[in-house]
Design a protein around this motif. Structure first.
Motif, PDB file in Angstrom:
ATOM      1  N   HIS A 194     -35.689 -15.635 -41.811  1.00  0.00           N
ATOM      2  CA  HIS A 194     -34.838 -14.751 -42.600  1.00  0.00           C
ATOM      3  C   HIS A 194     -35.522 -13.418 -42.895  1.00  0.00           C
ATOM      4  O   HIS A 194     -34.951 -12.553 -43.562  1.00  0.00           O
ATOM      5  CB  HIS A 194     -34.457 -15.424 -43.924  1.00  0.00           C
ATOM      6  N   ALA A 195     -36.745 -13.264 -42.418  1.00  0.00           N
ATOM      7  CA  ALA A 195     -37.499 -12.025 -42.651  1.00  0.00           C
ATOM      8  C   ALA A 195     -37.045 -10.936 -41.685  1.00  0.00           C
ATOM      9  O   ALA A 195     -36.543 -11.225 -40.595  1.00  0.00           O
ATOM     10  CB  ALA A 195     -38.995 -12.283 -42.492  1.00  0.00           C
ATOM     11  N   LEU A 196     -37.223  -9.692 -42.081  1.00  0.00           N
ATOM     12  CA  LEU A 196     -36.832  -8.562 -41.238  1.00  0.00           C
ATOM     13  C   LEU A 196     -38.006  -8.101 -40.395  1.00  0.00           C
ATOM     14  O   LEU A 196     -39.093  -7.852 -40.915  1.00  0.00           O
ATOM     15  CB  LEU A 196     -36.348  -7.389 -42.103  1.00  0.00           C
ATOM     16  N   PHE A 197     -37.787  -8.014 -39.101  1.00  0.00           N
ATOM     17  CA  PHE A 197     -38.794  -7.455 -38.200  1.00  0.00           C
ATOM     18  C   PHE A 197     -38.104  -7.011 -36.925  1.00  0.00           C
ATOM     19  O   PHE A 197     -36.992  -7.433 -36.627  1.00  0.00           O
ATOM     20  CB  PHE A 197     -39.900  -8.473 -37.890  1.00  0.00           C
ATOM     21  N   ASP A 198     -38.771  -6.155 -36.176  1.00  0.00           N
ATOM     22  CA  ASP A 198     -38.212  -5.647 -34.926  1.00  0.00           C
ATOM     23  C   ASP A 198     -39.037  -6.095 -33.729  1.00  0.00           C
ATOM     24  O   ASP A 198     -40.207  -6.474 -33.867  1.00  0.00           O
ATOM     25  CB  ASP A 198     -38.142  -4.116 -34.953  1.00  0.00           C
ATOM     26  N   LEU A 199     -38.430  -6.018 -32.555  1.00  0.00           N
ATOM     27  CA  LEU A 199     -39.086  -6.357 -31.297  1.00  0.00           C
ATOM     28  C   LEU A 199     -39.395  -5.092 -30.516  1.00  0.00           C
ATOM     29  O   LEU A 199     -38.614  -4.140 -30.528  1.00  0.00           O
ATOM     30  CB  LEU A 199     -38.184  -7.247 -30.436  1.00  0.00           C
ATOM     31  N   THR A 200     -40.527  -5.098 -29.831  1.00  0.00           N
ATOM     32  CA  THR A 200     -40.803  -4.022 -28.888  1.00  0.00           C
ATOM     33  C   THR A 200     -39.918  -4.215 -27.655  1.00  0.00           C
ATOM     34  O   THR A 200     -39.282  -5.259 -27.492  1.00  0.00           O
ATOM     35  CB  THR A 200     -42.277  -4.035 -28.462  1.00  0.00           C
ATOM     36  N   LEU A 201     -39.888  -3.219 -26.796  1.00  0.00           N
ATOM     37  CA  LEU A 201     -39.005  -3.267 -25.620  1.00  0.00           C
ATOM     38  C   LEU A 201     -39.285  -4.477 -24.744  1.00  0.00           C
ATOM     39  O   LEU A 201     -38.362  -5.187 -24.331  1.00  0.00           O
ATOM     40  CB  LEU A 201     -39.158  -1.982 -24.810  1.00  0.00           C
ATOM     41  N   VAL A 202     -40.544  -4.745 -24.446  1.00  0.00           N
ATOM     42  CA  VAL A 202     -40.865  -5.861 -23.545  1.00  0.00           C
ATOM     43  C   VAL A 202     -40.455  -7.190 -24.176  1.00  0.00           C
ATOM     44  O   VAL A 202     -39.941  -8.086 -23.487  1.00  0.00           O
ATOM     45  CB  VAL A 202     -42.368  -5.862 -23.169  1.00  0.00           C
ATOM     46  N   GLU A 203     -40.628  -7.333 -25.486  1.00  0.00           N
ATOM     47  CA  GLU A 203     -40.209  -8.557 -26.166  1.00  0.00           C
ATOM     48  C   GLU A 203     -38.686  -8.710 -26.136  1.00  0.00           C
ATOM     49  O   GLU A 203     -38.164  -9.810 -25.916  1.00  0.00           O
ATOM     50  CB  GLU A 203     -40.665  -8.539 -27.623  1.00  0.00           C
ATOM     51  N   ALA A 204     -37.998  -7.595 -26.370  1.00  0.00           N
ATOM     52  CA  ALA A 204     -36.532  -7.632 -26.422  1.00  0.00           C
ATOM     53  C   ALA A 204     -35.938  -8.038 -25.079  1.00  0.00           C
ATOM     54  O   ALA A 204     -35.040  -8.894 -25.016  1.00  0.00           O
ATOM     55  CB  ALA A 204     -35.999  -6.264 -26.850  1.00  0.00           C
ATOM     56  N   ASN A 230     -43.941  -9.654 -12.950  1.00  0.00           N
ATOM     57  CA  ASN A 230     -45.361  -9.376 -13.168  1.00  0.00           C
ATOM     58  C   ASN A 230     -45.640  -9.001 -14.616  1.00  0.00           C
ATOM     59  O   ASN A 230     -46.621  -9.458 -15.223  1.00  0.00           O
ATOM     60  CB  ASN A 230     -45.816  -8.245 -12.233  1.00  0.00           C
ATOM     61  N   ILE A 231     -44.771  -8.184 -15.186  1.00  0.00           N
ATOM     62  CA  ILE A 231     -44.957  -7.750 -16.574  1.00  0.00           C
ATOM     63  C   ILE A 231     -44.709  -8.911 -17.533  1.00  0.00           C
ATOM     64  O   ILE A 231     -45.434  -9.076 -18.526  1.00  0.00           O
ATOM     65  CB  ILE A 231     -44.028  -6.564 -16.886  1.00  0.00           C
ATOM     66  N   PHE A 232     -43.711  -9.728 -17.241  1.00  0.00           N
ATOM     67  CA  PHE A 232     -43.441 -10.891 -18.087  1.00  0.00           C
ATOM     68  C   PHE A 232     -44.608 -11.886 -18.044  1.00  0.00           C
ATOM     69  O   PHE A 232     -44.904 -12.548 -19.050  1.00  0.00           O
ATOM     70  CB  PHE A 232     -42.153 -11.584 -17.646  1.00  0.00           C
ATOM     71  N   GLU A 233     -45.274 -12.003 -16.915  1.00  0.00           N
ATOM     72  CA  GLU A 233     -46.442 -12.880 -16.823  1.00  0.00           C
ATOM     73  C   GLU A 233     -47.567 -12.365 -17.725  1.00  0.00           C
ATOM     74  O   GLU A 233     -48.267 -13.145 -18.377  1.00  0.00           O
ATOM     75  CB  GLU A 233     -46.924 -12.973 -15.374  1.00  0.00           C
ATOM     76  N   LYS A 234     -47.727 -11.055 -17.777  1.00  0.00           N
ATOM     77  CA  LYS A 234     -48.731 -10.466 -18.669  1.00  0.00           C
ATOM     78  C   LYS A 234     -48.339 -10.696 -20.132  1.00  0.00           C
ATOM     79  O   LYS A 234     -49.193 -10.973 -20.982  1.00  0.00           O
ATOM     80  CB  LYS A 234     -48.875  -8.971 -18.391  1.00  0.00           C
ATOM     81  N   TYR A 235     -47.053 -10.584 -20.416  1.00  0.00           N
ATOM     82  CA  TYR A 235     -46.580 -10.834 -21.775  1.00  0.00           C
ATOM     83  C   TYR A 235     -46.814 -12.292 -22.162  1.00  0.00           C
ATOM     84  O   TYR A 235     -47.263 -12.596 -23.277  1.00  0.00           O
ATOM     85  CB  TYR A 235     -45.089 -10.493 -21.879  1.00  0.00           C
ATOM     86  N   GLU A 236     -46.539 -13.215 -21.252  1.00  0.00           N
ATOM     87  CA  GLU A 236     -46.748 -14.630 -21.534  1.00  0.00           C
ATOM     88  C   GLU A 236     -48.229 -14.945 -21.733  1.00  0.00           C
ATOM     89  O   GLU A 236     -48.579 -15.834 -22.518  1.00  0.00           O
ATOM     90  CB  GLU A 236     -46.162 -15.476 -20.402  1.00  0.00           C
ATOM     91  N   ALA A 237     -49.096 -14.206 -21.054  1.00  0.00           N
ATOM     92  CA  ALA A 237     -50.540 -14.379 -21.261  1.00  0.00           C
ATOM     93  C   ALA A 237     -50.918 -13.929 -22.673  1.00  0.00           C
ATOM     94  O   ALA A 237     -51.766 -14.556 -23.332  1.00  0.00           O
ATOM     95  CB  ALA A 237     -51.319 -13.572 -20.222  1.00  0.00           C
TER      96      ALA A 237
END
Length: 257
Positions: free
Chosen positions: A43-53, A5-12
């Motif tokens: 090659h750029a530096l960035f981080d992911l939030t928990l749901v993305e990770a 359910n949460i992944f569906e919201k993320y995909e939206a």
């Protein structure tokens, strides 16, 4: 753990971001000079939030087995070592009295190859790439200031529609919070955790790692009323439209006071 359910919201949200990218591209004179074979953003530096990770981790584990998986994880180790060197340099600079602004500038210029970037300079998990990867080429509003990739063809000081990264980050943290609440996690700071792609690929997000609590569920606390947004004066709408706005300031120019 079922996060469907949460992944569906993320995909939206991903679909919303892709649509915003297309909208910005259509509103520029020559479109965005970014295409297949350009790997600057990889090659750029960035981080992911928990749901993305966790989402990226699941897709990686579904797509790769055996030697191809091992090769990508080896590249993740290389990237992690590169990131650690950058962090050590930043720490030493701070101890030597270098200003935070100069340290941040140096970090922003650092380059570490993404472990998902193949030898052909193409992403090996392109369909499931994070939000930052999806919008890297367009002007972004970060903390009220415009930023853009220098290779994408935008001119500093010129007005362009921009994607509001602060709003997207708020939405990602909200999804991360919902994810941790769905497992009644004992780790209160978990929703705000951010990690690089290299760590997200190699982490085993087990129930134990995420602090899943199978005991008595937490009592829900009454939600706080959100603070009323202030209009940024970058469009003709009143402040009620700010909450859902993905477009704002000019590139290189802060919003009007």
């Amino acid at each position: 753990m079922d996060f469907t359910n949460i992944f569906e919201k993320y995909e939206a949200l991903v679909a919303e971001v892709d649509k915003a990218f297309d909208t910005v591209s259509k509103q520029t004179e020559d479109g965005i000079n970014c295409g297949k074979g350009c790997s600057d953003c990889c090659h750029a530096l960035f981080d992911l939030t928990l749901v993305e990770a966790i989402y990226l981790n699941r897709k990686f584990n579904e797509a790769y087995k055996g030697m191809p998986r091992s090769i990508i994880l080896q590249r993740s180790d290389v990237a992690d070592r590169g990131l650690q060197k950058i962090k050590r340099r930043a720490f030493k600079a701070s101890q030597a009295g270098t200003s935070a602004q100069d340290i941040i500038k140096e970090i922003s210029l650092a380059r570490v190859k993404c472990p998902l970037l193949g030898e052909d300079d193409l992403c090996e998990l392109y369909d499931f790439r994070p939000l930052t990867c999806r919008i890297y080429g367009v002007p972004m509003n970060i903390g009220g200031e415009g930023h853009s990739c220098t290779k994408s063809g935008f001119t500093s000081g010129t007005a362009y529609p921009t994607i509001n990264m602060d709003i997207l980050q708020t939405k990602l943290v909200a999804l991360s919070t919902e994810l941790t609440e769905s497992i009644n996690s004992k780790l209160t700071a978990l929703p705000e955790m951010i990690v690089p792609v290299s760590s997200a690929l190699g982490t085993d997000y087990t129930p134990e790692y995420l602090g899943e609590n199978t005991g008595k569920a937490k009592e829900e606390e009454p939600a706080e009323s959100p603070a009323e947004a202030e209009a940024c004066n970058t469009c003709s709408e009143d402040k009620s439209a700010c909450a859902d706005c993905n477009y704002s300031v000019s590139l290189g120019v802060a919003p009007a006071e």
